[in-house]
Design a protein around this motif. Sequence first.
Motif, short mmCIF file in Angstrom:
data_model
loop_
_atom_site.label_atom_id
_atom_site.label_comp_id
_atom_site.label_asym_id
_atom_site.label_seq_id
_atom_site.Cartn_x
_atom_site.Cartn_y
_atom_site.Cartn_z
N PRO A 98 0.79 -1.15 0.08
CA PRO A 98 -0.22 -0.04 0.04
C PRO A 98 0.97 1.27 0.05
CG PRO A 98 -0.08 -0.99 2.21
CD PRO A 98 0.82 -1.87 1.13
N LEU A 99 0.32 2.22 -1.00
CA LEU A 99 1.34 3.28 -1.10
C LEU A 99 0.58 4.56 -0.48
CD1 LEU A 99 2.49 3.26 -4.70
CD2 LEU A 99 3.89 2.87 -2.80
N LEU A 100 -0.88 4.49 -0.60
CA LEU A 100 -1.46 5.75 -0.14
C LEU A 100 -3.04 5.16 0.29
CD1 LEU A 100 -0.97 8.78 0.91
CD2 LEU A 100 -1.63 9.27 -1.60
N LYS A 101 -3.54 5.68 1.48
CA LYS A 101 -4.83 5.39 1.76
C LYS A 101 -6.00 6.51 1.37
CE LYS A 101 -3.70 1.97 5.21
NZ LYS A 101 -3.88 1.63 6.78
N HIS A 102 -7.11 6.15 1.37
CA HIS A 102 -8.18 7.20 1.18
C HIS A 102 -8.14 8.04 -0.04
CE1 HIS A 102 -9.02 6.61 5.57
NE2 HIS A 102 -7.97 6.84 5.75
N VAL A 103 -7.76 7.25 -1.03
CA VAL A 103 -7.69 7.72 -2.49
C VAL A 103 -8.87 7.38 -3.33
CG1 VAL A 103 -6.43 7.62 -4.75
CG2 VAL A 103 -5.18 7.21 -2.59
N VAL A 104 -9.65 8.43 -3.63
CA VAL A 104 -10.88 8.30 -4.34
C VAL A 104 -10.91 7.97 -5.88
CG1 VAL A 104 -13.07 9.65 -4.84
CG2 VAL A 104 -11.84 9.83 -2.89
#
Length: 140
Positions: A98-104
């Motif tokens: 995982p690189l970045l969370k909460h991405v729309v």
Amino acid sequence: MNRHGFTLIEAVLALVVASGLFLLATGTDRRLVRPLQHDPVAWYQAVRVLEQPGKYQFCSTTGTILKLWDQQRQTTVHVSLHHQILKLTNSRGQGYYPLLKHVVAVKWQATPYSGLVKMTIRQEGLPSQHVLLDLRGKDF
């Protein structure tokens, strides 16, 4: 004087207490109780992982999927969005970094310059961000 019933202030106070207990018991409105928190450093960490010198080299993009050549492992990897998590996987979608969370939403766009890719990304509750990634894969 004999008083019957509640005053308006007592009724409002009872309603506030009852609704607070309801929210705590059911947890239905998590954003009110605990709003979404953003880590400002996470954005830079994701970019830093992708721009590691001598690690990834740009291959192609399909708009939402970025294909990179891992120069150390001599294999193709993909960067894609899955369940609001920007992740790095192998070419078959296996593995999970995982690189970045909460991405729309994320959009990749190749530039006329070799190895430079424009990334447009939108995270929950934040405006869209644009960044040029240096994916030439060269050591400095």
